[in-house]
Design a protein around this motif. Sequence first.
Motif, PDB file in Angstrom:
ATOM      1  N   HIS A 193      35.865 -38.223   7.853  1.00 20.56           N
ATOM      2  CA  HIS A 193      35.280 -37.655   6.638  1.00 20.56           C
ATOM      3  C   HIS A 193      33.861 -38.165   6.381  1.00 20.56           C
ATOM      4  CE1 HIS A 193      39.065 -35.840   5.529  1.00 20.56           C
ATOM      5  NE2 HIS A 193      39.665 -36.998   5.711  1.00 20.56           N
ATOM      6  N   GLY A 194      33.325 -38.969   7.260  1.00 18.46           N
ATOM      7  CA  GLY A 194      32.020 -39.573   7.026  1.00 18.46           C
ATOM      8  C   GLY A 194      32.151 -40.722   6.047  1.00 18.46           C
ATOM      9  N   VAL A 195      31.042 -41.135   5.472  1.00 20.11           N
ATOM     10  CA  VAL A 195      31.087 -42.236   4.507  1.00 20.11           C
ATOM     11  C   VAL A 195      31.162 -41.736   3.076  1.00 20.11           C
ATOM     12  CG1 VAL A 195      29.934 -43.898   6.008  1.00 20.11           C
ATOM     13  CG2 VAL A 195      28.565 -42.505   4.444  1.00 20.11           C
ATOM     14  N   GLY A 196      30.811 -40.495   2.850  1.00 21.31           N
ATOM     15  CA  GLY A 196      30.855 -39.945   1.501  1.00 21.31           C
ATOM     16  C   GLY A 196      29.516 -40.045   0.794  1.00 21.31           C
ATOM     17  N   THR A 197      29.282 -39.118  -0.078  1.00 20.66           N
ATOM     18  CA  THR A 197      27.994 -39.057  -0.761  1.00 20.66           C
ATOM     19  C   THR A 197      27.762 -40.225  -1.712  1.00 20.66           C
ATOM     20  OG1 THR A 197      28.929 -37.595  -2.443  1.00 20.66           O
ATOM     21  CG2 THR A 197      27.822 -36.542  -0.586  1.00 20.66           C
ATOM     22  N   LEU A 198      28.829 -40.774  -2.309  1.00 19.85           N
ATOM     23  CA  LEU A 198      28.640 -41.903  -3.221  1.00 19.85           C
ATOM     24  C   LEU A 198      28.144 -43.132  -2.469  1.00 19.85           C
ATOM     25  CD1 LEU A 198      28.733 -42.933  -6.095  1.00 19.85           C
ATOM     26  CD2 LEU A 198      31.147 -43.510  -5.742  1.00 19.85           C
ATOM     27  N   VAL A 199      28.680 -43.386  -1.284  1.00 10.16           N
ATOM     28  CA  VAL A 199      28.222 -44.507  -0.459  1.00 10.16           C
ATOM     29  C   VAL A 199      26.739 -44.336  -0.146  1.00 10.16           C
ATOM     30  CG1 VAL A 199      28.429 -45.584   1.828  1.00 10.16           C
ATOM     31  CG2 VAL A 199      30.483 -45.042   0.497  1.00 10.16           C
ATOM     32  N   GLU A 200      26.331 -43.118   0.180  1.00  8.88           N
ATOM     33  CA  GLU A 200      24.917 -42.847   0.453  1.00  8.88           C
ATOM     34  C   GLU A 200      24.069 -43.065  -0.792  1.00  8.88           C
ATOM     35  OE1 GLU A 200      24.854 -38.854   1.963  1.00  8.88           O
ATOM     36  OE2 GLU A 200      25.701 -39.435   3.886  1.00  8.88           O
ATOM     37  N   LYS A 201      24.502 -42.540  -1.932  1.00  8.30           N
ATOM     38  CA  LYS A 201      23.737 -42.675  -3.179  1.00  8.30           C
ATOM     39  C   LYS A 201      23.586 -44.123  -3.617  1.00  8.30           C
ATOM     40  CE  LYS A 201      24.956 -38.186  -5.071  1.00  8.30           C
ATOM     41  NZ  LYS A 201      25.763 -37.457  -6.053  1.00  8.30           N
ATOM     42  N   MET A 202      24.622 -44.922  -3.380  1.00  5.26           N
ATOM     43  CA  MET A 202      24.600 -46.328  -3.796  1.00  5.26           C
ATOM     44  C   MET A 202      23.818 -47.207  -2.822  1.00  5.26           C
ATOM     45  SD  MET A 202      26.425 -46.228  -6.612  1.00  5.26           S
ATOM     46  CE  MET A 202      26.947 -47.876  -6.989  1.00  5.26           C
ATOM     47  N   GLY A 203      23.520 -46.683  -1.634  1.00  5.19           N
ATOM     48  CA  GLY A 203      22.772 -47.455  -0.637  1.00  5.19           C
ATOM     49  C   GLY A 203      23.616 -48.496   0.079  1.00  5.19           C
ATOM     50  N   ILE A 204      24.911 -48.250   0.192  1.00  4.81           N
ATOM     51  CA  ILE A 204      25.820 -49.197   0.848  1.00  4.81           C
ATOM     52  C   ILE A 204      25.652 -49.109   2.363  1.00  4.81           C
ATOM     53  CG2 ILE A 204      28.258 -49.744   1.257  1.00  4.81           C
ATOM     54  CD1 ILE A 204      28.793 -48.703  -1.623  1.00  4.81           C
ATOM     55  N   VAL A 205      25.503 -50.294   2.986  1.00  7.97           N
ATOM     56  CA  VAL A 205      25.343 -50.383   4.440  1.00  7.97           C
ATOM     57  C   VAL A 205      26.299 -51.453   4.960  1.00  7.97           C
ATOM     58  CG1 VAL A 205      23.765 -50.944   6.328  1.00  7.97           C
ATOM     59  CG2 VAL A 205      22.923 -49.672   4.349  1.00  7.97           C
ATOM     60  N   PHE A 206      27.135 -51.076   5.911  1.00  6.45           N
ATOM     61  CA  PHE A 206      28.074 -52.016   6.523  1.00  6.45           C
ATOM     62  C   PHE A 206      27.333 -52.935   7.482  1.00  6.45           C
ATOM     63  CE2 PHE A 206      30.688 -48.532   5.131  1.00  6.45           C
ATOM     64  CZ  PHE A 206      31.840 -49.158   4.667  1.00  6.45           C
ATOM     65  N   THR A 207      27.701 -54.228   7.460  1.00  8.03           N
ATOM     66  CA  THR A 207      27.063 -55.198   8.350  1.00  8.03           C
ATOM     67  C   THR A 207      28.058 -55.886   9.275  1.00  8.03           C
ATOM     68  OG1 THR A 207      27.213 -56.953   6.692  1.00  8.03           O
ATOM     69  CG2 THR A 207      25.179 -55.627   6.723  1.00  8.03           C
ATOM     70  N   HIS A 208      29.344 -55.789   8.965  1.00  5.77           N
ATOM     71  CA  HIS A 208      30.380 -56.373   9.826  1.00  5.77           C
ATOM     72  C   HIS A 208      31.663 -55.584   9.625  1.00  5.77           C
ATOM     73  CE1 HIS A 208      32.554 -59.480  12.077  1.00  5.77           C
ATOM     74  NE2 HIS A 208      33.536 -59.245  11.227  1.00  5.77           N
ATOM     75  N   MET A 209      32.340 -55.279  10.745  1.00  5.30           N
ATOM     76  CA  MET A 209      33.598 -54.535  10.666  1.00  5.30           C
ATOM     77  C   MET A 209      34.623 -55.145  11.609  1.00  5.30           C
ATOM     78  SD  MET A 209      32.243 -50.609  10.580  1.00  5.30           S
ATOM     79  CE  MET A 209      33.049 -49.897   9.136  1.00  5.30           C
ATOM     80  N   SER A 210      35.709 -55.632  11.032  1.00  9.67           N
ATOM     81  CA  SER A 210      36.858 -56.090  11.816  1.00  9.67           C
ATOM     82  C   SER A 210      38.070 -56.045  10.897  1.00  9.67           C
ATOM     83  CB  SER A 210      36.637 -57.512  12.358  1.00  9.67           C
ATOM     84  OG  SER A 210      36.709 -58.459  11.324  1.00  9.67           O
ATOM     85  N   VAL A 211      39.243 -56.182  11.463  1.00  9.38           N
ATOM     86  CA  VAL A 211      40.449 -56.197  10.646  1.00  9.38           C
ATOM     87  C   VAL A 211      40.444 -57.421   9.737  1.00  9.38           C
ATOM     88  CG1 VAL A 211      42.973 -56.389  10.720  1.00  9.38           C
ATOM     89  CG2 VAL A 211      41.801 -54.836  12.275  1.00  9.38           C
ATOM     90  N   GLU A 212      39.902 -58.534  10.225  1.00 10.00           N
ATOM     91  CA  GLU A 212      39.896 -59.784   9.465  1.00 10.00           C
ATOM     92  C   GLU A 212      38.857 -59.823   8.351  1.00 10.00           C
ATOM     93  OE1 GLU A 212      39.379 -59.784  12.897  1.00 10.00           O
ATOM     94  OE2 GLU A 212      41.509 -60.000  13.337  1.00 10.00           O
ATOM     95  N   LYS A 213      37.776 -59.036   8.498  1.00 12.22           N
ATOM     96  CA  LYS A 213      36.690 -59.100   7.501  1.00 12.22           C
ATOM     97  C   LYS A 213      35.830 -57.848   7.601  1.00 12.22           C
ATOM     98  CE  LYS A 213      33.248 -62.042   8.157  1.00 12.22           C
ATOM     99  NZ  LYS A 213      32.441 -63.269   8.176  1.00 12.22           N
ATOM    100  N   MET A 214      35.546 -57.262   6.451  1.00 14.13           N
ATOM    101  CA  MET A 214      34.680 -56.088   6.363  1.00 14.13           C
ATOM    102  C   MET A 214      33.563 -56.468   5.378  1.00 14.13           C
ATOM    103  SD  MET A 214      34.703 -52.641   7.361  1.00 14.13           S
ATOM    104  CE  MET A 214      36.378 -52.566   7.936  1.00 14.13           C
ATOM    105  N   VAL A 215      32.298 -56.307   5.798  1.00 13.72           N
ATOM    106  CA  VAL A 215      31.159 -56.727   4.977  1.00 13.72           C
ATOM    107  C   VAL A 215      30.160 -55.577   4.847  1.00 13.72           C
ATOM    108  CG1 VAL A 215      29.299 -58.441   4.712  1.00 13.72           C
ATOM    109  CG2 VAL A 215      31.441 -59.087   5.864  1.00 13.72           C
ATOM    110  N   ALA A 216      29.604 -55.421   3.649  1.00  8.81           N
ATOM    111  CA  ALA A 216      28.550 -54.421   3.418  1.00  8.81           C
ATOM    112  C   ALA A 216      27.618 -54.931   2.335  1.00  8.81           C
ATOM    113  CB  ALA A 216      29.155 -53.079   2.996  1.00  8.81           C
ATOM    114  N   THR A 217      26.417 -54.379   2.330  1.00  7.91           N
ATOM    115  CA  THR A 217      25.436 -54.716   1.296  1.00  7.91           C
ATOM    116  C   THR A 217      25.145 -53.487   0.443  1.00  7.91           C
ATOM    117  OG1 THR A 217      23.573 -54.195   2.750  1.00  7.91           O
ATOM    118  CG2 THR A 217      24.344 -56.504   2.724  1.00  7.91           C
ATOM    119  N   MET A 218      24.592 -53.758  -0.748  1.00  5.51           N
ATOM    120  CA  MET A 218      24.198 -52.695  -1.672  1.00  5.51           C
ATOM    121  C   MET A 218      23.023 -53.207  -2.505  1.00  5.51           C
ATOM    122  SD  MET A 218      26.557 -50.971  -4.674  1.00  5.51           S
ATOM    123  CE  MET A 218      26.658 -52.508  -5.595  1.00  5.51           C
TER     124      MET A 218
END
Length: 152
Positions: free
Chosen positions: A30-55
Amino acid sequence: MSDKFTPHPRSTELLAAGIPAEYHSLLGHHGVGTLVEKMGIVFTHMSVEKMVATMPVDGNTQVTGLLHGGAHVVLAETLGSFAAAFHAGPRAKVVGIEINATHHRGISAGLVTGTAVPVHLGRTLATHEVVMTNEAGQRLSTCRITNMILAS
């Protein structure tokens, strides 16, 4: 059969949100969604143990100039939902069923980092704690989100 790589149809959107190409088939239905784009959220780390993003705070403030409390929750729900989807795998669908937030400290400028770690990873439920911090590492808010994992 062609040797050419066919990019994911949402590759541009996913890459702009910091999602590495190797995860596009897993998380990109489904993509990331328009709200994620509008808020400026960017993922910096992805794993089952830890998911990190900035805004960024800029563009996501309330009338007093502080980061809106709802923006904290949007970042938390984004991280928790993507983390649950990461855990559940490409054939499952996840839906949020509960979220709560405690705001500890305000912020009026800079970048917020959200970090989601699992509290419970089950077959039908995934619960994550998401902590938002400022650039100095100070805790801004703590959220907990539970997602239901549905078979596709």
